[in-house]
Design a protein around this motif. Structure first.
Motif, PDB file in Angstrom:
ATOM      1  N   GLY A   1       2.644   9.887 -10.057  1.00 40.47           N
ATOM      2  CA  GLY A   1       1.856   9.788 -11.279  1.00 40.47           C
ATOM      3  C   GLY A   1       1.932   8.447 -11.975  1.00 40.47           C
ATOM      4  N   VAL A   2       2.387   7.419 -11.259  1.00 40.46           N
ATOM      5  CA  VAL A   2       2.516   6.077 -11.837  1.00 40.46           C
ATOM      6  C   VAL A   2       1.402   5.187 -11.292  1.00 40.46           C
ATOM      7  N   VAL A   3       0.697   4.510 -12.187  1.00 41.04           N
ATOM      8  CA  VAL A   3      -0.375   3.602 -11.777  1.00 41.04           C
ATOM      9  C   VAL A   3       0.155   2.167 -11.872  1.00 41.04           C
ATOM     10  N   LEU A   4       0.039   1.425 -10.765  1.00 43.11           N
ATOM     11  CA  LEU A   4       0.490   0.032 -10.718  1.00 43.11           C
ATOM     12  C   LEU A   4      -0.625  -0.793 -10.090  1.00 43.11           C
TER      13      LEU A   4
ATOM     14  N   ARG B   1      -2.525  -3.392  -7.792  1.00 49.40           N
ATOM     15  CA  ARG B   1      -2.209  -3.849  -6.432  1.00 49.40           C
ATOM     16  C   ARG B   1      -1.539  -5.217  -6.442  1.00 49.40           C
TER      17      ARG B   1
ATOM     18  N   LEU C   1       2.259   1.720  -3.446  1.00 48.33           N
ATOM     19  CA  LEU C   1       1.239   2.269  -4.342  1.00 48.33           C
ATOM     20  C   LEU C   1       1.046   3.769  -4.116  1.00 48.33           C
ATOM     21  N   LYS C   2       1.106   4.211  -2.846  1.00 43.99           N
ATOM     22  CA  LYS C   2       0.978   5.637  -2.544  1.00 43.99           C
ATOM     23  C   LYS C   2       2.148   6.417  -3.135  1.00 43.99           C
ATOM     24  N   HIS C   3       3.374   5.874  -2.965  1.00 45.73           N
ATOM     25  CA  HIS C   3       4.572   6.522  -3.533  1.00 45.73           C
ATOM     26  C   HIS C   3       4.417   6.673  -5.041  1.00 45.73           C
ATOM     27  N   LEU C   4       4.031   5.591  -5.689  1.00 46.34           N
ATOM     28  CA  LEU C   4       3.910   5.612  -7.146  1.00 46.34           C
ATOM     29  C   LEU C   4       2.787   6.533  -7.603  1.00 46.34           C
ATOM     30  N   GLN C   5       1.662   6.509  -6.904  1.00 47.35           N
ATOM     31  CA  GLN C   5       0.545   7.375  -7.259  1.00 47.35           C
ATOM     32  C   GLN C   5       0.951   8.843  -7.125  1.00 47.35           C
ATOM     33  N   ASP C   6       1.720   9.161  -6.065  1.00 46.07           N
ATOM     34  CA  ASP C   6       2.203  10.520  -5.856  1.00 46.07           C
ATOM     35  C   ASP C   6       3.111  10.962  -7.006  1.00 46.07           C
TER      36      ASP C   6
ATOM     37  N   ASN D   1       0.829  -1.207   0.000  1.00 45.88           N
ATOM     38  CA  ASN D   1       0.000   0.000   0.000  1.00 45.88           C
ATOM     39  C   ASN D   1       0.861   1.255   0.000  1.00 45.88           C
TER      40      ASN D   1
END
Length: 199
Positions: free
Chosen positions: A22-25, A27, A15-20, A12
């Motif tokens: 702009g990267v969608v991965l 789960r 995912l937060k790091h990547l979302q911040d 989780n």
């Protein structure tokens, strides 16, 4: 000592790091990445508690050194830590379990562990290795370990909420600062074990 909750928490966080950024991965991919970092073949292998991939010893059939009746060699402690706490340091059994008892201070965490086969108990010792979270640098992590305080607002007056601790080859605990509501994950690494004085 299944650590799948710790894997979920760190997935989780990833995912937060990547979302911040702009990267969608998906789960499932994040769970797979964190599982592999922990030495499992896959997240399913972690869920099933299957043996991890070969460790630093380089061989799958490696046999850890064990405590003798009257002597505890440093190599026994080193082998226990290298194997992620997945065996009994007395008899070698892999049927170990959490006794639901622990002691902690600022930098260490001791978890009481038992063996289903020989009945021995011991304290698995974890050392605070780093913290992780959004916008927390390696320098902030090192400063936190040395000085404490919130890594976001630098509050040193306390007032933190602590989440559940998830133990395995590492121990993870989410911490939230009541002052700024910033949060982070404390990551403790298994460093060895100590004998249970009650035995």
């Amino acid at each position: 000592m299944n650590d799948t909750q710790g894997i979920k928490d760190r997935a989780n966080l990833l995912l937060k790091h990547l979302q911040d950024a702009g990267v969608v991965l998906p789960r499932t991919k994040a769970l797979a990445v964190i599982s592999k970092l922990d030495g499992y073949r896959s997240y399913n292998a972690a869920l099933q508690g299957k043996p991890r991939a070969a460790r630093a010893t380089g061989t799958a059939d490696w046999t850890p050194r064990l405590k003798t009746e009257s002597f505890l060699h440093p190599d026994v402690v080193a082998d226990y830590a290298a194997n992620g706490g997945c065996h009994c340091p007395y008899c070698g059994s892999k049927r170990v379990f959490d006794e639901q008892d622990s002691n902690a201070d600022e930098l260490t965490w001791d978890l009481l562990v038992g063996c289903e086969d020989c009945g021995q108990k011991w304290w698995a010792t974890y050392q605070l290795a780093k913290i992780d979270g959004l916008r927390i640098s390696e320098d902030e992590s090192a400063r936190y370990i040395k000085e404490g305080g919130c890594p976001h607002c630098h509050n040193r007056e306390g007032g933190y909420d602590y989440g559940a601790v998830h133990f395995g080859s590492s121990a993870y605990q989410r911490v939230t600062c009541n002052s700024c509501k910033g949060d982070w994950m404390e990551i403790h690494r298994l460093s060895g074990f100590a004998e249970d004085e009650a035995d």
